[in-house]
Design a protein around this motif. Structure first.
Motif, short mmCIF file in Angstrom:
data_model
loop_
_atom_site.label_atom_id
_atom_site.label_comp_id
_atom_site.label_asym_id
_atom_site.label_seq_id
_atom_site.Cartn_x
_atom_site.Cartn_y
_atom_site.Cartn_z
N ASP A 125 0.48 -2.70 -11.51
CA ASP A 125 1.49 -3.09 -11.97
C ASP A 125 2.38 -3.34 -10.57
OD1 ASP A 125 3.36 -4.03 -13.91
OD2 ASP A 125 4.51 -2.15 -13.36
N ILE A 126 2.37 -2.52 -9.62
CA ILE A 126 3.24 -2.48 -8.46
C ILE A 126 2.79 -3.65 -7.90
CG2 ILE A 126 3.68 -1.82 -6.16
CD1 ILE A 126 3.72 1.04 -7.46
N VAL A 127 1.55 -4.11 -7.69
CA VAL A 127 1.26 -5.23 -6.81
C VAL A 127 1.54 -6.65 -7.58
CG1 VAL A 127 -0.92 -6.91 -6.26
CG2 VAL A 127 -1.01 -4.28 -6.09
N ARG A 128 1.73 -6.54 -8.93
CA ARG A 128 2.14 -7.83 -9.73
C ARG A 128 3.81 -8.08 -9.45
NH1 ARG A 128 -1.53 -6.17 -13.70
NH2 ARG A 128 0.25 -4.81 -14.81
N ARG A 129 4.31 -7.01 -9.27
CA ARG A 129 5.78 -7.04 -9.23
C ARG A 129 6.03 -7.48 -7.88
NH1 ARG A 129 8.59 -4.63 -13.46
NH2 ARG A 129 7.33 -3.66 -14.83
N LYS A 174 0.83 4.12 -3.05
CA LYS A 174 0.93 5.71 -2.71
C LYS A 174 1.67 6.42 -3.61
CE LYS A 174 -1.29 5.19 1.92
NZ LYS A 174 -0.72 5.42 3.52
N THR A 175 2.72 6.04 -3.93
CA THR A 175 3.77 6.76 -4.56
C THR A 175 3.37 6.97 -6.13
OG1 THR A 175 5.18 4.96 -5.40
CG2 THR A 175 5.83 5.92 -3.15
N VAL A 176 2.45 6.25 -6.65
CA VAL A 176 2.10 6.33 -7.85
C VAL A 176 0.76 6.88 -8.22
CG1 VAL A 176 3.44 4.55 -8.73
CG2 VAL A 176 1.35 3.89 -8.24
N LEU A 177 -0.16 7.10 -7.02
CA LEU A 177 -1.52 7.78 -7.21
C LEU A 177 -1.53 8.97 -7.31
CD1 LEU A 177 -3.33 5.53 -4.50
CD2 LEU A 177 -3.12 5.17 -6.66
N SER A 178 -2.42 9.55 -8.13
CA SER A 178 -2.80 10.98 -8.31
C SER A 178 -3.50 11.75 -6.76
CB SER A 178 -3.79 11.40 -9.31
OG SER A 178 -4.99 11.01 -8.70
N LYS A 179 -3.32 12.86 -6.70
CA LYS A 179 -3.63 13.59 -5.53
C LYS A 179 -5.13 13.35 -5.09
CE LYS A 179 -5.28 18.13 -7.56
NZ LYS A 179 -5.06 19.41 -7.27
N ALA A 216 0.87 -1.33 0.04
CA ALA A 216 -0.03 -0.10 -0.01
C ALA A 216 0.94 1.34 -0.16
CB ALA A 216 -0.99 0.03 1.22
N GLU A 217 1.89 1.26 0.70
CA GLU A 217 3.04 2.24 0.87
C GLU A 217 3.51 2.63 -0.49
OE1 GLU A 217 3.35 4.81 3.16
OE2 GLU A 217 1.81 3.63 3.87
N HIS A 218 3.80 1.59 -1.46
CA HIS A 218 4.64 1.67 -2.60
C HIS A 218 3.32 2.28 -3.80
CE1 HIS A 218 8.40 0.16 -1.97
NE2 HIS A 218 7.81 -1.12 -1.45
N VAL A 233 -5.49 4.32 -1.38
CA VAL A 233 -5.66 2.96 -1.34
C VAL A 233 -6.01 2.61 -0.10
CG1 VAL A 233 -2.96 3.24 -0.71
CG2 VAL A 233 -4.32 1.07 -1.69
N SER A 234 -6.62 1.55 0.09
CA SER A 234 -7.11 1.05 1.52
C SER A 234 -6.82 -0.54 1.80
CB SER A 234 -8.52 1.34 2.16
OG SER A 234 -9.44 1.05 1.08
N ALA A 235 -6.61 -1.01 2.77
CA ALA A 235 -6.38 -2.70 2.92
C ALA A 235 -7.45 -3.05 3.58
CB ALA A 235 -5.17 -2.56 3.35
N ASP A 236 -8.20 -4.23 3.24
CA ASP A 236 -8.96 -5.15 4.05
C ASP A 236 -8.37 -6.23 4.39
OD1 ASP A 236 -11.05 -6.37 5.03
OD2 ASP A 236 -12.23 -6.48 3.17
#
Length: 197
Positions: free
Chosen positions: A186-190, A154-159, A150-152, A163-166
């Motif tokens: 793509d970050i999740v896949r990697r 956040k770096t590619v999201l717009s303002k 989730a922290e990673h 992202v939240s985690a269940d």
């Protein structure tokens, strides 16, 4: 060019206080923000019209250069054995000009005008992004720590992106415009891979 004549050995010289250039074919590159790859030239200029200098550099580099009507003045300098595109950069910077490359054409204008265009383009893209609809994507995480991913993300999201985690279902809920959601997926896949035991 007006005011120039061909000199011996392929050099070019201006008739009055102009410039002499002898090309060198070295392919060196300078390690700076920009990489310069043009053929090397020697360039001595004394009180030459900058428009004529730009025309000369365009011929040396085999490129198209278009200068705005605000690009004017006389330039004087001596450069030895440097790429023609570095010479172009130096000529422009010392006079407060810059260029943008559009479809293979170097468009020269005052640096302030180029900066304003750049900022206007960023604002235009931001406005377009703000008008795009937001999409929601549920992405399952199998192996990695959800908080780390989730922290990673956040770096590619717009303002406006979130992202939240269940944790009960090991699912990330990503909300943003389509391009940013795709980057997050793509970050999740990697990162969501099983590590060797």
């Amino acid at each position: 060019y007006p005011g120039m004549v061909a000199a011996e050995g392929g050099a070019v010289a201006a008739k009055s206080g102009g410039f002499v250039s002898k090309p060198f074919m070295s392919g060196r590159r300078t390690k700076r923000k920009k990489k310069y790859s043009g053929k090397n030239i020697n360039l001595t200029i004394k009180d030459a019209d900058i428009q004529h200098v730009l025309t000369f550099l365009a011929k040396e580099g085999g490129v198209n250069i278009v200068a705005s009507e605000d690009v004017k003045g006389l330039v004087t300098f001596h450069l030895e054995n440097i790429p023609w595109d570095l010479a172009l950069d130096m000529v422009l910077k010392t006079q407060g000009y810059d260029y943008v490359r559009e479809h293979g054409v170097f468009r020269v204008a005052p640096a302030e005008d180029i900066q304003k265009e750049f900022e206007a383009e960023i604002k235009r893209k931001q406005t377009i992004d703000e008008l795009k609809p937001l999409v929601v994507r549920f992405v399952t995480v199998n192996y990695a720590e959800m908080e780390t991913i989730a922290e990673h993300i956040k770096t590619v999201l717009s303002k406006n992106g979130t992202v939240s985690a269940d944790t009960s279902t090991s699912t990330l809920i990503i909300k943003d415009v389509e391009e940013h959601v795709e980057a997050a997926e793509d970050i999740v896949r990697r990162l969501d891979v099983q590590l060797p035991q």
